[in-house]
Design a protein around this motif. Structure first.
Motif, short mmCIF file in Angstrom:
data_model
loop_
_atom_site.label_atom_id
_atom_site.label_comp_id
_atom_site.label_asym_id
_atom_site.label_seq_id
_atom_site.Cartn_x
_atom_site.Cartn_y
_atom_site.Cartn_z
N ARG C 9 44.80 23.98 46.77
CA ARG C 9 45.36 23.41 45.48
C ARG C 9 45.51 24.36 44.28
N LYS C 11 45.80 26.95 41.69
CA LYS C 11 46.94 28.31 41.28
C LYS C 11 46.17 29.12 40.48
N CYS C 13 44.92 29.23 37.27
CA CYS C 13 45.41 29.15 35.82
C CYS C 13 44.38 29.36 34.75
N LEU C 15 42.46 27.17 33.36
CA LEU C 15 42.25 26.14 32.30
C LEU C 15 40.79 25.49 32.34
N GLN C 65 38.60 17.91 35.69
CA GLN C 65 39.34 17.45 36.80
C GLN C 65 40.54 16.66 35.88
N LEU C 66 40.63 16.15 34.63
CA LEU C 66 41.88 15.69 34.30
C LEU C 66 42.60 16.65 33.74
N THR C 67 42.19 17.71 33.22
CA THR C 67 42.82 18.84 32.79
C THR C 67 43.68 19.82 33.97
N CYS C 68 42.77 20.08 34.85
CA CYS C 68 43.28 20.68 36.28
C CYS C 68 44.63 20.29 36.71
N PRO C 69 45.70 21.07 36.29
CA PRO C 69 47.11 20.79 36.51
C PRO C 69 47.39 20.54 38.22
N ASP C 70 46.19 21.18 38.91
CA ASP C 70 46.91 21.18 40.19
C ASP C 70 45.95 20.31 40.94
N GLN C 71 45.17 19.67 40.24
CA GLN C 71 44.36 18.31 41.08
C GLN C 71 43.36 19.13 42.08
#
Lengths: 262, 362, 90
Positions: C9, C11, C13, C15, C65-71
């Protein structure tokens, strides 16, 4: 159970670009829904068209991915026809403020019991980065190659003026605050509008000197100003930076609402 | 009772419990009747901010399992077209009453026309098959509204009641039946995918809130309802099924009335012009005239034309410049004469007689 | 609990490298089979959630976990500790 259990794992990874804030906002919204203890079988996510509007397709509930700008009108039908369903709307700035502007102000006026999460990335992402009604003056996009010249919409002020019962703004950097704001929205009878400033590194950041994903996060962190501080500065007559993103809760009231289970 | 009110009563008898609408002449009385009646029978009436929102709300309501409808006229119908396509793609049952008025544009709001017959058939983008009914009396405003609901629920698609201003605003004595046959949509059985269609091409309906967790999208989707937008085979199969489920049932759902099947000169008509035709045929039994009156225009019942084996010419009087006449022309080898009448008034018997004369002398 | 990144999952980024208060995530240097530079974990046992989630019975920090845009970020339960069987041969 955590918010991750609300996702359709068989559809991940999603279509959003690397570093797109939409995934973060989806997480925060689901975390709020999970904290609220809603039943996935009795929850409906509705969206229009655009990057943001792909979100319901990744959630394991009933979901309605509709036509451009019309999410709120569809959601109004769902909620009025069966008020016992919990309805959350995902939308974007182009979807909500441009083509769906009329539905937006009328949904706020009806104060229908929906929670609306607007992923405002200041641009049309899905179609490749055209200027939207929220693109700030001077910002570059494919349709504003010399800098946007039209004044931008303040969606929060619009929602407050149109009569929504709960209005807040956060950024995709403020994950915990955003989760709490959405949860407050879910609890508030009547329309709850949460504008989330979202980063689009591919189409907005690349053109506006925020090339790295972390640059965008840093931008949100440094430019955000709590509403309390903003109000204080204004009251004291002190200058407020023109590019400040004022975040916080703007209104919470209990005006008569539609679509609330009696 | 007025035609528009009769349509509202028919809808309620058919089980309609959600109405979303926007005022527009000459259909407003449908909405007014619904506003009066809905709250008393546990239904929902909502006046939306425009026609786009009206049909959007109706589609949303339909997914909660309620039978839902809206009413409008030409300009509003034009606004609805995009979401009509959405309803077709997502297989959402709903009914739209279109009380037609003179166009293009704002045109003649208080005058009659049948100018939306092709708009309803082809107006939304992409290939499609639709169901459209055309009443010619206040009684049929009631009966055909019931039928529109039954067909919409059975085939999971939008059904249009293509009335016109004359029928909508006409007042006639009608008979409200004690019992109407009502078709309810077939719920999705557990263990089946949401868009897994049976032999008739119609999948069961997964009502929101019943645990099916269905994803509804206007994008090309697979049987699970998930978007699959780049698979040519899947897209073709989906569109062919959506069109086929209605077109293949053409004979079964055809609804027409035949008068004098031995006739050589045959009128093909629907809606209010049928009234003028019936008058002429009754007044001139010596002319050997026949009538094919279509109560259901789309899907076009082409086999009905074969009910007139001796026909030498078909006359198609319409309140437009020949929209259905062209469809008749496609299916017969003998001449088809369009008898258009614009301006909002009915064909006069004299005009129809003149058309018969001209057709005979061909 | 054990902190894991779902390579399928992610990508890349980065973050997570910004938001973790312990700086556990470090920008990746090696491309995986999808060509993504998945962040690397620096002593993940320092993560609050890894250490205390079991004790408190809830997610404690979870910002990554909450921030990760890709779960892509999650915690998996580790197998219960089994003392290694040592056979001593004389």
């Amino acid at each position: 159970m955590s918010f991750a259990d609300w996702l359709r794992a068989d559809r991940l990874p999603h279509i959003w670009c690397s570093g797109c804030s939409n995934g973060t906002i989806l997480n925060c919204t689901l975390a709020a829904v999970e904290a609220e203890g809603w039943d996935p079988d009795r929850t409906v996510f509705v969206s229009g068209i655009g990057c943001s509007s792909r979100a319901p397709g990744y959630i394991s509930t009933d979901s309605l991915h509709t036509t451009h700008g019309r999410a709120l009108a569809f959601a109004t039908g769902v909620k009025l026809a069966d008020p016992s369903l919990n309805v959350v709307v995902f939308t974007g700035d182009g979807d909500l403020a441009a083509i769906g502007g009329n539905h937006f102000i009328h949904a706020c006026r009806r104060n229908i019991d929906l929670t609306v999460v607007c992923m405002n990335n200041l641009i049309y992402g899905m179609t490749g980065g055209q200027g939207s009604p929220t693109t700030p003056i001077g910002a570059l996009s494919t349709t504003t190659p010399y800098g946007a010249s039209e004044p931008a919409f303040d969606l929060v002020a619009l929602a407050v003026a149109a009569g929504a019962n709960h209005v807040a703004r956060w950024t995709a950097y403020h994950v915990r605050e955003l989760e709490r704001a959405v949860q407050t929205g879910l609890e508030t009878p009547g329309l709850s509008f949460i504008e989330v400033r979202a980063g689009c590194p591919t189409n907005y950041g690349r053109k506006n000197r925020l090339r790295e994903v972390t640059d965008l996060a840093e931008y949100f962190r440094t430019k955000s100003m709590l509403k309390a501080k903003f109000d204080r500065l204004v009251a004291e007559g002190r200058p407020v930076p023109s590019d400040a993103i004022v975040v916080g809760e703007f209104v919470r009231r209990s005006n008569p609402a539609m679509g609330v289970v009696p | 009772m007025q035609g528009n009110t009769a349509s509202a009563e028919g809808a309620i008898a058919a089980g309609c419990r959600f109405f979303g609408g926007y005022p527009i002449t000459p259909s407003t009385e449908v909405a007014e009747a619904m506003a009066r009646r809905m709250p008393k029978i546990g239904g929902v009436f909502v006046q939306m901010e425009d026609e786009i929102a009206s049909i959007a709300a109706v589609i949303g309501a339909s997914w909660t399992g309620k039978k839902a409808m809206t009413s409008t006229s030409g300009p509003g119908f034009s606004l609805m077209l995009e979401n009509i396509g959405f309803a077709l793609m997502t297989e959402t049952p709903l009914v739209i009453v279109n009380v037609q008025r003179g166009g293009p544009s704002t045109g003649q709001p208080t005058m009659s026309a049948q100018g939306d017959m092709l708009q309803c058939r082809f107006g939304s983008h992409g290939d499609m098959a639709v169901i459209a009914l055309a009443p010619d009396s206040v009684q049929e405003m009631y009966d055909l509204t019931v039928k529109a609901f039954n067909l919409a629920e059975r085939f999971r698609c939008p059904a249009f009641l293509m009335a016109d201003e004359i029928i909508g605003h006409m007042r006639e004595r009608i008979e409200l039946p004690d019992h109407v046959d009502v078709v309810d949509r077939r719920p999705l059985e557990s263990g089946h995918l949401p868009y897994e269609a049976g032999e008739d091409g119609v999948p069961g309906f997964p009502v929101f809130g019943t645990g099916h967790r269905v994803h509804v999208t206007g994008l090309t989707h697979d049987e699970r309802g998930y978007p699959v937008t780049t698979d040519p085979v899947l897209h073709e199969a989906l569109v062919r099924r959506l069109v086929g489920k209605v077109e293949n049932a053409r004979r079964e759902i055809a609804d027409y009335r035949v008068t004098n099947p031995d006739a050589e000169v045959v009128f093909v008509c629907y809606g209010s012009p049928a009234r003028a035709v019936q008058q002429v045929v009754a007044d001139h039994p010596d002319l050997g005239l026949g009538i094919l009156r279509l109560r259901l225009v789309w899907p076009f019942p082409e086999h009905a034309l074969a009910e007139f084996p001796n026909a030498r010419v078909f006359l198609v009087p319409e309140q437009n410049l020949g929209q259905v006449a062209r469809e008749v022309e496609r299916h017969v080898l003998v001449p088809v004469v369009s008898v258009p009448k614009l301006g909002g008034e009915l064909h006069t018997p004299a005009e129809l007689l003149r058309a018969i004369e001209e057709a005979r002398s061909r | 609990m054990k902190l894991v990144i779902d390579e399928n999952r992610c990508k890349g980024c980065n973050l997570c490298t910004l938001v973790c208060p312990y700086r556990i995530f470090r920008p990746g240097t090696r491309a995986n089979r999808k060509g993504v530079l998945v962040p690397e974990l620096d002593r993940p046992e320092r993560c609050t959630n890894c250490r205390l989630q079991g004790l408190y019975g809830r997610t404690l920090c979870g910002v990554c976990q909450l921030t990760c845009p890709d779960q892509a970020i999650g915690w998996v339960r580790e197998r219960p500790y089994e003392p290694a069987k040592i056979e001593v041969e004389y």
